[in-house]
Design an enzyme around this catalytic site. Structure first.
Site, PDB file in Angstrom:
ATOM      1  N   LYS A   1       0.831  -1.204   0.000  1.00 13.29           N
ATOM      2  CA  LYS A   1       0.000   0.000   0.000  1.00 13.29           C
ATOM      3  C   LYS A   1       0.874   1.266   0.000  1.00 13.29           C
ATOM      4  O   LYS A   1       1.936   1.289   0.615  1.00 13.29           O
ATOM      5  CB  LYS A   1      -0.873  -0.043   1.249  1.00 13.29           C
ATOM      6  CG  LYS A   1      -1.782   1.137   1.394  1.00 13.29           C
ATOM      7  CD  LYS A   1      -2.877   0.905   2.389  1.00 13.29           C
ATOM      8  CE  LYS A   1      -3.567   2.229   2.662  1.00 13.29           C
ATOM      9  NZ  LYS A   1      -3.975   2.929   1.432  1.00 13.29           N
TER      10      LYS A   1
ATOM     11  N   LYS B   1       7.692   1.258   1.486  1.00 12.54           N
ATOM     12  CA  LYS B   1       8.419   0.448   0.487  1.00 12.54           C
ATOM     13  C   LYS B   1       9.746   1.100   0.105  1.00 12.54           C
ATOM     14  O   LYS B   1      10.800   0.468   0.157  1.00 12.54           O
ATOM     15  CB  LYS B   1       7.609   0.317  -0.809  1.00 12.54           C
ATOM     16  CG  LYS B   1       6.380  -0.535  -0.707  1.00 12.54           C
ATOM     17  CD  LYS B   1       5.679  -0.588  -2.035  1.00 12.54           C
ATOM     18  CE  LYS B   1       5.099   0.751  -2.466  1.00 12.54           C
ATOM     19  NZ  LYS B   1       4.115   1.273  -1.491  1.00 12.54           N
TER      20      LYS B   1
ATOM     21  N   LYS C   1       4.711   8.687  -7.300  1.00 14.88           N
ATOM     22  CA  LYS C   1       5.453   9.653  -6.473  1.00 14.88           C
ATOM     23  C   LYS C   1       6.904   9.828  -6.924  1.00 14.88           C
ATOM     24  O   LYS C   1       7.587  10.748  -6.522  1.00 14.88           O
ATOM     25  CB  LYS C   1       5.457   9.180  -4.998  1.00 14.88           C
ATOM     26  CG  LYS C   1       4.195   9.499  -4.237  1.00 14.88           C
ATOM     27  CD  LYS C   1       4.384   9.316  -2.734  1.00 14.88           C
ATOM     28  CE  LYS C   1       4.471   7.849  -2.350  1.00 14.88           C
ATOM     29  NZ  LYS C   1       4.667   7.658  -0.896  1.00 14.88           N
TER      30      LYS C   1
ATOM     31  N   ASP D   1      -1.603  -0.250  -4.263  1.00 12.66           N
ATOM     32  CA  ASP D   1      -2.979  -0.012  -3.827  1.00 12.66           C
ATOM     33  C   ASP D   1      -3.970  -0.712  -4.735  1.00 12.66           C
ATOM     34  O   ASP D   1      -4.973  -1.241  -4.275  1.00 12.66           O
ATOM     35  CB  ASP D   1      -3.265   1.492  -3.803  1.00 12.66           C
ATOM     36  CG  ASP D   1      -2.413   2.186  -2.764  1.00 12.66           C
ATOM     37  OD1 ASP D   1      -2.840   2.260  -1.609  1.00 12.66           O
ATOM     38  OD2 ASP D   1      -1.284   2.617  -3.111  1.00 12.66           O
TER      39      ASP D   1
END
Ligand SMILES: Nc1ncnc2c1ncn2[C@@H]1O[C@H](COP(=O)(O)OP(=O)(O)O)[C@@H](O)[C@H]1O
Ligand SMILES: Nc1ncnc2c1ncn2[C@@H]1O[C@H](COP(=O)(O)OP(=O)(O)O)[C@@H](O)[C@H]1O
Ligand code: SF4
Ligand SMILES: [Mg+2]
Ligand SMILES: [Mg+2]
Lengths: 263, 263
Positions: B8, B13, B39, B126
């Site tokens: 998620k 991570k 991101k 996700d």
């Protein structure tokens, strides 16, 4: 009015939207809440259990969505809000947002969306593509729920970009940001100022809201005098207001990094 | 060995994978880390800045991916790890995972994947669909990073289902769960036992790891004697181990809800 609520997963969309729905139903409005998140628990606090999902029903009907009738997917709840859960698609197969797109199309085809005072889509906002973007095509406005943190604000900026994109072809507009778990709001204030978007309200971390989700009860059942209800009222009041004519500014991602790196 | 790390968004991570990459490079291994998250900050702590992304380069090359050469997307870093960032696709347009799929195909076409001792994909988990699932097709194994909370464990279960699905057509297998921010691990232990998956290690909440991300430095630069390094070593050791022959059991989602509702 049709409203889509987006935001990063886990930010508190379902908690806020289900309690907002209960507030409006309590005031006599006809409200339909549609969960569009693979977690399919958006309406848990309203129904008191996890309602059957459109995904599960589609599988039974061999994916012929025309066979689905309104009674099979719309459920009544004790607090007066009607609910639908899109459900999660089969993991790892095809488009993750597929079932959200199908759910919206089914409700449109059945003429459901026009039968309510408020239709609330509660949508996963980590990536806004494919079916996950479909609710925007039918919404009058979008609110983004974010916390005072990089991850949810980064997601908010990308959702804002998706709304701007859809706004070229549809009437949807970004109406504002709803802050959640905001014991501080400095980053949200910077973001809202830089993107020219209204910060509608800031809901603090609240044991009551946490309980609402965990015990499948709305805060009206748990604590009818809570000040959280006043804050939800601010969101309800904002729904009544006309939108500002200023368009949101999408912040370049590297600029967003800078904002957080500096503070 | 090619490994894909999923989990998620916001679970840690990139923080874990970049420090693991630095650990292996420090031991003399050739490591390539590929950020596959909109991101595009997976490799921030390794490079010390946000490297140019494949998305940005593709736009310059009018989306003709054949024009892209290795030197334009692979960057060297001071700690000896080579890095690539896929970048984020244009929000609201087309498939969110598109650029991840393109990045993997470009690296495959250029013969890059076979040139390293370790290739680490750091992927948004996700929803695992479209391009986001492509790294699984080229990986020997997948590790899922999760916290001791409903949202990240629900995501882990869905990622596990995606791995099982891809495992029908590719050699990828789920190797284990890496716990992060685990000051407690009760839910993770229940999940791992019920799904027959190894809990590789549990990394606690750590100011040091938080600093690593914020200051764009690895923990080797910040605190070479930290016990976090020992825990990363446990992950490195697990990479060397053969996989168990037991397949992961995908937990029915309503059963997962029950586990959390009870505790
Ligand atoms: N203001 C708040 N204070 C404390 N806990 C909250 C608050 N808002 C949400 N939560 C909790 O956070 C978790 C995630 O909320 P949820 O509404 O399911 O998020 P989303 O729908 O965005 O994925 C739930 O356990 C909920 O109880
Ligand atoms: N074990 C940990 N303890 C404290 N903070 C952590 C830990 N792991 C990650 N973080 C912080 O959590 C945030 C999200 O981590 P990140 O690695 O970017 O997540 P992801 O790559 O999964 O989206 C970062 O600010 C990071 O510093
Ligand atoms: S459009 Fe979005 S939801 Fe659909 S496959 Fe691509 S990444 Fe997944
Ligand atoms: Mg939700
Ligand atoms: Mg990351």
């Amino acid at each position: 009015m049709i409203v889509a609520f987006y935001g990063k997963g886990g930010i508190g969309k379902s908690t806020i939207v289900s309690n907002l729905s209960a507030l409006l139903a309590d005031k006599g409005r006809k409200v339909l809440q549609i969960g569009c998140d693979p977690k399919h628990d958006s309406t848990y606090a309203l129904a008191g259990y996890l309602v059957p999902t459109v995904t599960e029903l589609l599988a039974k009907k061999k994916f012929v969505s025309e066979r689905i009738s309104a009674e099979e997917i719309i459920f009544k709840t004790a607090c007066g809000v009607d609910v639908v859960e899109a459900g999660g698609p089969e993991a790892g197969k095809g488009c993750g947002g597929y079932v959200v797109g199908e759910t919206v199309e089914i409700l449109k085809r059945l003429g459901i969306l026009g039968q309510y005072d408020y239709v609330f889509f509660d949508v996963l906002g980590d990536i806004v593509c494919g079916g996950f973007a479909v609710p925007m095509q039918y919404s009058d406005r979008v609110y983004i729920i974010a916390g005072n943190d990089f991850d949810s604000i980064f997601a908010a900026n990308r959702i804002s970009a998706a709304v701007a994109e859809k706004g070229h072809f549809h009437t949807v507009r970004l109406a504002g940001i709803i802050g959640n778990r905001c014991d501080e709001a400095n980053f949200l204030e910077i973001f809202c100022k830089a993107s020219q978007v209204t910060l509608v309200t800031c809901i603090p971390t609240s044991e009551l809201l946490k309980k609402s989700r965990q015990e499948a009860k709305t805060i009206f059942d748990l604590s009818p005098k809570s000040k959280i209800i006043h804050l939800l009222g601010e969101i309800a009041a904002h729904l009544m207001k006309d939108l500002r004519s200023v368009n949101a500014r999408i912040i370049p991602e590297r600029e967003l990094f800078e904002i957080f790196a500096k503070e």
